[in-house]
Design an enzyme around this catalytic site. Sequence first.
Site, PDB file in Angstrom:
ATOM      1  N   HIS A  60       0.808  -1.227   0.000  1.00 20.70           N
ATOM      2  CA  HIS A  60       0.000   0.000   0.000  1.00 20.70           C
ATOM      3  C   HIS A  60       0.837   1.270   0.000  1.00 20.70           C
ATOM      4  O   HIS A  60       1.865   1.369   0.665  1.00 20.70           O
ATOM      5  CB  HIS A  60      -1.062  -0.016   1.096  1.00 20.70           C
ATOM      6  CG  HIS A  60      -0.593   0.060   2.521  1.00 20.70           C
ATOM      7  ND1 HIS A  60      -0.423   1.253   3.176  1.00 20.70           N
ATOM      8  CD2 HIS A  60      -0.319  -0.900   3.438  1.00 20.70           C
ATOM      9  CE1 HIS A  60      -0.071   1.023   4.436  1.00 20.70           C
ATOM     10  NE2 HIS A  60       0.018  -0.276   4.621  1.00 20.70           N
ATOM     11  N   ASP A 161       5.570   1.930   6.978  1.00 24.03           N
ATOM     12  CA  ASP A 161       4.256   1.313   6.759  1.00 24.03           C
ATOM     13  C   ASP A 161       3.524   2.153   5.725  1.00 24.03           C
ATOM     14  O   ASP A 161       2.949   3.173   6.075  1.00 24.03           O
ATOM     15  CB  ASP A 161       3.514   1.260   8.101  1.00 24.03           C
ATOM     16  CG  ASP A 161       2.112   0.700   7.972  1.00 24.03           C
ATOM     17  OD1 ASP A 161       1.755   0.175   6.912  1.00 24.03           O
ATOM     18  OD2 ASP A 161       1.361   0.805   8.969  1.00 24.03           O
ATOM     19  N   GLU A 194      -5.274   1.617   2.348  1.00 21.60           N
ATOM     20  CA  GLU A 194      -5.194   0.450   3.244  1.00 21.60           C
ATOM     21  C   GLU A 194      -5.460   0.866   4.687  1.00 21.60           C
ATOM     22  O   GLU A 194      -6.158   0.175   5.433  1.00 21.60           O
ATOM     23  CB  GLU A 194      -3.804  -0.199   3.138  1.00 21.60           C
ATOM     24  CG  GLU A 194      -3.714  -1.577   3.810  1.00 21.60           C
ATOM     25  CD  GLU A 194      -3.326  -1.553   5.281  1.00 21.60           C
ATOM     26  OE1 GLU A 194      -3.365  -2.613   5.918  1.00 21.60           O
ATOM     27  OE2 GLU A 194      -2.997  -0.458   5.818  1.00 21.60           O
ATOM     28  N   HIS A 304       3.202   2.874  13.194  1.00 22.09           N
ATOM     29  CA  HIS A 304       2.275   4.019  13.272  1.00 22.09           C
ATOM     30  C   HIS A 304       2.821   5.167  14.112  1.00 22.09           C
ATOM     31  O   HIS A 304       2.069   5.970  14.644  1.00 22.09           O
ATOM     32  CB  HIS A 304       0.875   3.601  13.743  1.00 22.09           C
ATOM     33  CG  HIS A 304       0.104   2.907  12.659  1.00 22.09           C
ATOM     34  ND1 HIS A 304      -1.268   2.768  12.659  1.00 22.09           N
ATOM     35  CD2 HIS A 304       0.521   2.317  11.513  1.00 22.09           C
ATOM     36  CE1 HIS A 304      -1.656   2.117  11.580  1.00 22.09           C
ATOM     37  NE2 HIS A 304      -0.574   1.824  10.860  1.00 22.09           N
TER      38      HIS A 304
HETATM   39 CO    CO Z   1      -0.495   0.632   9.031  1.00 22.09          CO
HETATM   40 ZN    ZN Z   2       0.570  -1.196   6.431  1.00 27.42          ZN
END
Ligand code: CO
Ligand code: ZN
Length: 332
Positions: A60, A161, A194, A304
């Site tokens: 993503h 991420d 995502e 995150h």
């Molecule tokens: Co994430």
């Molecule tokens: Zn992710």
Amino acid sequence: MKETIKKLVEAWGPSGFEHQVRALIQAEVADLADEIRTDSLGNLICRMGSGGARVMVAAHMDEIGLILTYRDDKGFFRFSPLGGLIPDSLTGHRVRFENGVTGVIHREGAFRRPETPTLDEFFIDLDDGNGGSAGVQVGDPGALFRPYEERGTRIMAKSMDDRIGCAVAIEAMRRLKAGGDIPNEVYFVFTVQEEVGVRGARTAAFGLEPTLGIALDVTATADTPRSPNRMVVGLGKGAAIKVHDLGLVVPPAVKEMMIRAAESAGIPYQLELLAMGSTDASGISLSGSGVPSGCISIPCRYVHTTSETVDLNDVEACVGLLTTILQKPIEL
Ligand code: CO
Ligand code: ZN
């Protein structure tokens, strides 16, 4: 590869606003894919090879961010999250908007209030000193910003991420291209949205009807002090082959195919059992009449936050594992 990673993690692209990241990736893969298109939600779909299994590989492009919901008369804004912002991690951080303007996130009295804050307590300072907010308005999306840095084999950035998953996909495309004929019909899909509920991967999979889904995403680790995670994944221990998370029970045949590939190529791996979260693989697995799906995960500390930390050797293991799987006929 480090240059590609730095470019990707420093790019701006909160969920639903991935266009800058997509343009970057499109430039990287232009000479690698047999066919490239962008679908109606914004997923970038790149085909390589033909015949054999039809594989959808998903990484993503979006990152967690926020969207401005209200401005007061002094240039302080309130916001809604785009994805799983962690309130504890926000005080003092900077938020970047598409026009390049930076705001500061703050919560009053953080010193005196040790309790875990809620997002409602935060505001973003966009006061430009002239009664305005530097061209930023209600409805504008923002993303946290922090530059890429290295410490030995560990690399740190915001939005590892899942830009690290995008980097793994791009590097695998480079190696597949260099390796000649690909005996599978492989769709590398750089997905959107995502972080707000695995949205892009679902529609892309519905359109492509793959026979196998492989997501590339980060996973949490349990190798930090007082980690509450009930898992064994750690940095530097290799590619993580997913067994289970809250959105996916990986079919044993898919898991075993990945383990065989890792062992045949001498690639270090670890098994991932994640008691939270999910990835694009869950979206692919439930699309159409169902798709056997798994996930190659890049171990990542502090997911995150703006200091997501991964190990370059794990990244290499993930590239090696994905390339090994795709360059031979796939048997499940
Ligand atoms: Co994430
Ligand atoms: Zn992710």
